[in-house]
Write an enzyme that holds these catalytic residues in place. Structure first.
Site, short mmCIF file in Angstrom:
data_model
loop_
_atom_site.label_atom_id
_atom_site.label_comp_id
_atom_site.label_asym_id
_atom_site.label_seq_id
_atom_site.Cartn_x
_atom_site.Cartn_y
_atom_site.Cartn_z
N THR A 93 35.30 37.66 126.96
CA THR A 93 34.23 37.70 125.70
C THR A 93 32.90 38.51 126.88
O THR A 93 32.48 37.57 127.41
CB THR A 93 33.87 35.97 125.16
N GLU B 66 30.36 37.43 126.21
CA GLU B 66 29.31 36.25 125.99
C GLU B 66 29.17 36.17 127.47
O GLU B 66 28.08 34.92 127.85
CB GLU B 66 29.51 35.28 125.05
N TYR C 206 29.95 27.75 125.49
CA TYR C 206 30.90 28.43 125.09
C TYR C 206 31.35 29.49 126.82
O TYR C 206 31.93 29.49 126.88
CB TYR C 206 30.28 28.58 123.76
N LYS D 222 33.98 29.85 128.97
CA LYS D 222 34.58 30.84 128.69
C LYS D 222 34.25 31.78 130.45
O LYS D 222 35.75 32.48 130.72
CB LYS D 222 34.01 32.17 127.96
P1 NAP Z 1 38.65 31.72 115.60
O1 NAP Z 1 38.64 32.63 114.24
O2 NAP Z 1 37.54 30.96 115.59
O3 NAP Z 1 40.29 31.27 115.95
C1 NAP Z 1 39.56 30.26 116.79
C2 NAP Z 1 41.30 30.11 117.00
O4 NAP Z 1 41.97 28.86 118.06
C3 NAP Z 1 42.16 29.03 115.60
O5 NAP Z 1 43.17 29.56 115.65
C4 NAP Z 1 41.72 27.48 115.67
O6 NAP Z 1 42.42 27.00 115.29
C5 NAP Z 1 42.32 27.85 117.55
N1 NAP Z 1 41.92 26.45 118.18
C6 NAP Z 1 40.77 25.74 118.69
N2 NAP Z 1 40.35 25.08 119.17
C7 NAP Z 1 42.15 24.89 119.53
C8 NAP Z 1 42.77 23.56 120.64
N3 NAP Z 1 42.64 22.67 120.98
N4 NAP Z 1 44.25 24.09 120.40
C9 NAP Z 1 44.96 24.71 119.74
N5 NAP Z 1 43.67 25.33 118.93
C10 NAP Z 1 42.50 25.73 118.94
O7 NAP Z 1 38.58 32.71 116.94
P2 NAP Z 1 38.50 34.35 116.83
O8 NAP Z 1 37.30 35.32 115.90
O9 NAP Z 1 39.64 35.00 116.18
O10 NAP Z 1 38.20 34.55 118.92
C11 NAP Z 1 39.50 34.66 118.93
C12 NAP Z 1 39.69 34.58 120.09
O11 NAP Z 1 38.61 35.33 120.71
C13 NAP Z 1 38.44 33.57 120.64
O12 NAP Z 1 39.72 32.74 122.09
C14 NAP Z 1 37.11 33.59 121.35
O13 NAP Z 1 36.72 32.60 122.00
C15 NAP Z 1 37.54 35.15 121.51
N6 NAP Z 1 36.23 35.55 121.57
C16 NAP Z 1 36.18 36.43 120.29
C17 NAP Z 1 35.17 37.29 119.56
C18 NAP Z 1 35.20 37.93 118.18
O14 NAP Z 1 33.80 38.19 117.75
N7 NAP Z 1 35.53 37.53 117.63
C19 NAP Z 1 34.96 38.44 121.03
C20 NAP Z 1 35.25 38.33 122.44
C21 NAP Z 1 36.06 36.65 122.56
P3 NAP Z 1 42.46 26.35 114.04
O15 NAP Z 1 42.74 26.88 113.05
O16 NAP Z 1 43.13 24.92 113.84
O17 NAP Z 1 40.98 25.62 114.16
N1 GDD Z 2 25.69 32.37 113.47
C1 GDD Z 2 24.50 32.33 113.01
N2 GDD Z 2 23.80 31.99 112.23
N3 GDD Z 2 24.15 33.69 114.33
C2 GDD Z 2 22.30 34.51 114.11
C3 GDD Z 2 22.46 33.27 112.60
C4 GDD Z 2 22.83 32.73 111.87
O1 GDD Z 2 22.26 32.23 111.23
N4 GDD Z 2 20.86 34.21 112.96
C5 GDD Z 2 20.81 35.30 114.06
N5 GDD Z 2 22.24 35.28 114.07
C6 GDD Z 2 22.33 35.41 115.81
C7 GDD Z 2 22.43 34.69 116.88
O2 GDD Z 2 21.62 33.96 117.38
C8 GDD Z 2 23.50 35.70 117.82
O3 GDD Z 2 22.51 36.42 118.25
C9 GDD Z 2 23.45 36.50 117.01
O4 GDD Z 2 23.28 36.18 115.65
C10 GDD Z 2 25.11 36.42 117.14
O5 GDD Z 2 25.37 35.34 116.43
P1 GDD Z 2 27.02 35.18 115.66
O6 GDD Z 2 27.29 35.66 114.54
O7 GDD Z 2 27.01 33.41 115.42
O8 GDD Z 2 28.21 35.63 116.74
P2 GDD Z 2 28.07 35.25 118.66
O9 GDD Z 2 27.82 36.59 119.30
O10 GDD Z 2 26.82 34.27 119.54
O11 GDD Z 2 29.19 35.00 118.89
C11 GDD Z 2 30.30 35.33 118.66
O12 GDD Z 2 30.90 36.96 119.88
C12 GDD Z 2 31.41 36.59 120.81
C13 GDD Z 2 31.27 37.87 121.53
O13 GDD Z 2 29.92 38.21 122.27
C14 GDD Z 2 31.88 34.67 118.68
O14 GDD Z 2 32.64 35.29 118.24
C15 GDD Z 2 32.20 34.69 120.69
O15 GDD Z 2 33.47 33.34 120.37
C16 GDD Z 2 32.74 35.79 120.78
O16 GDD Z 2 33.24 35.23 122.13
#
Ligand code: NAP
Ligand code: GDD
Length: 366
Positions: free
Chosen positions: A131, A133, A155, A159
């Site tokens: 990520t 992050e 987190y 990671k």
């Molecule tokens: P998400 O929608 O939150 O999905 C997370 C998945 O992980 C769900 O299927 C959840 O299952 C499963 N999970 C959580 N804890 C588990 C455990 N202990 N054992 C088995 N399964 C578990 O996340 P996403 O946005 O699809 O992201 C996918 C991956 O990419 C994550 O690793 C995230 O950290 C990473 N990532 C995401 C982003 C982004 O912007 N979306 C960016 C960079 C990296 P349940 O449905 O049962 O909760």
């Molecule tokens: N969630 C949330 N809720 N975030 C807020 C809010 C709010 O009400 N208001 C402002 N933010 C700001 C957070 O402080 C952060 O700086 C930004 O919006 C994005 O927050 P999120 O959408 O929660 O995502 P994230 O960037 O912290 O994390 C997501 O992206 C990562 C990749 O950079 C997640 O998907 C992580 O799993 C992933 O690794």
């Protein structure tokens, strides 16, 4: 000669990315096996349309349970593992840091060891969901594969372990394992507490009279937001390379939470004007003068990552991937359009439920 069947094991199959990746791999002819966890609610919304398909299989296991993963890998014998499972909410990781480390850090080690225990090191490739992050309190803008990491939440620290253990097993055991360092990617399937989805749902609800106000945290935070559907293709492309390498996946464009909010409300039919600063900043409906967006300290984090901006040059040149396939404007539009329809449909369903309850009470329906 008979060609070997591609068998993918996806952890996190019920999540946003897991659902899109499953669709993508099924369309390529893969056998797709997904890991699910026992939950009190059986309906798995994002993959409900895939359940029952002949090449799609679900298995119970958990990232915190080594034996479940060892047994599953031994049963499925995957040719590719996509390790997407994680406690993925940054703010939640401050409340549940130990669990986050268990699932997001040690969980990666468990997958690697499950592959080794089953002697699949030479035949099974592994993709790790790393990520942006990791860059955290950023030391360089924009960020690329060589930018130093400075994780800034429990987190991100978890990671970081995942990232390094993948590299270590690649070097120590010559395994084909890679990280995709993905910047934020969103969609109509995004979890409802991540900022983009929280905004698009609120814009739709406010427009349709179902919500009064939206409370957000840091409006000035900057992100490089892409479309999740485009990003899962890269996960696959990374595993199709000759040699295992890590890639930054991003659009190369940066926007603030405020900009996302302005555009989402605009697509919902409301023009906002932002006034004030910091905790006193407000988003006001230009047409009515009503305050629709306020800032709340509840959504501030102990440490916040505020300047993510990816450089996707390597992915563009080496994977042939187009980082601008879906523009920022298109992404916001897709999400708002979806949520406008969802809120309207939820309203119709709730009216029907109320009417039915009333009819039943009056004995009009048997
Ligand atoms: P998400 O929608 O939150 O999905 C997370 C998945 O992980 C769900 O299927 C959840 O299952 C499963 N999970 C959580 N804890 C588990 C455990 N202990 N054992 C088995 N399964 C578990 O996340 P996403 O946005 O699809 O992201 C996918 C991956 O990419 C994550 O690793 C995230 O950290 C990473 N990532 C995401 C982003 C982004 O912007 N979306 C960016 C960079 C990296 P349940 O449905 O049962 O909760
Ligand atoms: N969630 C949330 N809720 N975030 C807020 C809010 C709010 O009400 N208001 C402002 N933010 C700001 C957070 O402080 C952060 O700086 C930004 O919006 C994005 O927050 P999120 O959408 O929660 O995502 P994230 O960037 O912290 O994390 C997501 O992206 C990562 C990749 O950079 C997640 O998907 C992580 O799993 C992933 O690794």
């Amino acid at each position: 000669m008979e060609t070997k069947k591609n068998v993918a094991l996806i952890t996190g199959v019920t999540g946003q990315d897991g659902s899109y990746l499953s669709e993508f791999l099924l369309a390529k002819g893969y056998d797709v096996h997904g890991v699910i966890r026992r939950s009190s609610v059986d309906f798995r919304e994002r993959i409900a349309h895939l359940e029952g398909k002949p090449n799609f299989h679900l298995h119970y296991a958990d990232m915190t349970d080594s034996m479940s993963l060892v047994k599953l890998v031994g049963k499925v014998l995957p040719t590719e593992i996509y390790n997407l499972a994680a406690q993925s909410h940054v703010q939640v990781s401050f409340d549940a840091p130990e669990y986050t480390a268990n699932a997001d850090a040690t969980g990666v080690l468990r997958i690697l060891e499950a592959v080794r225990t089953n002697h699949l090191e030479k035949t099974c490739k592994i993709y790790q969901a790393s990520t942006s992050e990791l860059y955290g309190k950023v030391e360089e803008v924009p960020q690329n594969e060589n930018t130093p990491f400075h994780p800034y939440s429990p987190y991100a620290v978890a990671k970081l372990y995942g990232y390094w253990i993948i590299r270590e097993y690649r070097e120590a055991y010559n395994m084909f394992c890679c990280s995709g360092i993905l910047f934020n990617h969103e969609s109509e399937r995004r979890g409802e507490t991540f900022v983009t989805r929280k905004i698009t749902l609120a814009a739709a609800r406010i427009k349709q009279g179902k919500q009064e106000k939206l409370y957000l945290g840091n409006l000035s935070s900057l992100r490089d937001w892409g479309y999740a559907k485009d990003y899962v293709e890269c996960m696959w492309l990374i595993l199709q390379q000759e040699k295992p390498e890590d890639f930054v996946i991003a659009t190369g464009e940066q926007h603030s939470v405020r900009e996302f909010c302005y555009l989402a409300f605009k697509y919902a039919g409301i023009e906002l004007e932002f006034q004030g600063e910091g905790i006193n900043e407000k988003g006001i409906d230009k047409a009515t003068g009503k305050v629709l967006v306020e800032v709340s300290e509840d959504f501030y984090r102990p440490t916040d990552v505020v300047n993510l901006w990816g450089d996707p040059t390597k992915a563009k040149t080496q994977l042939g991937w187009n980082p601008q396939k879906t523009t920022f404007e298109e992404l916001v539009h897709i999400m708002v359009q979806h949520d406008m329809q969802k809120v309207a449909a939820d309203h119709v369903a709730s009216v029907m439920r109320t009417n039915l309850a009333e009819y039943l009470e009056k004995g009009l329906v048997k």
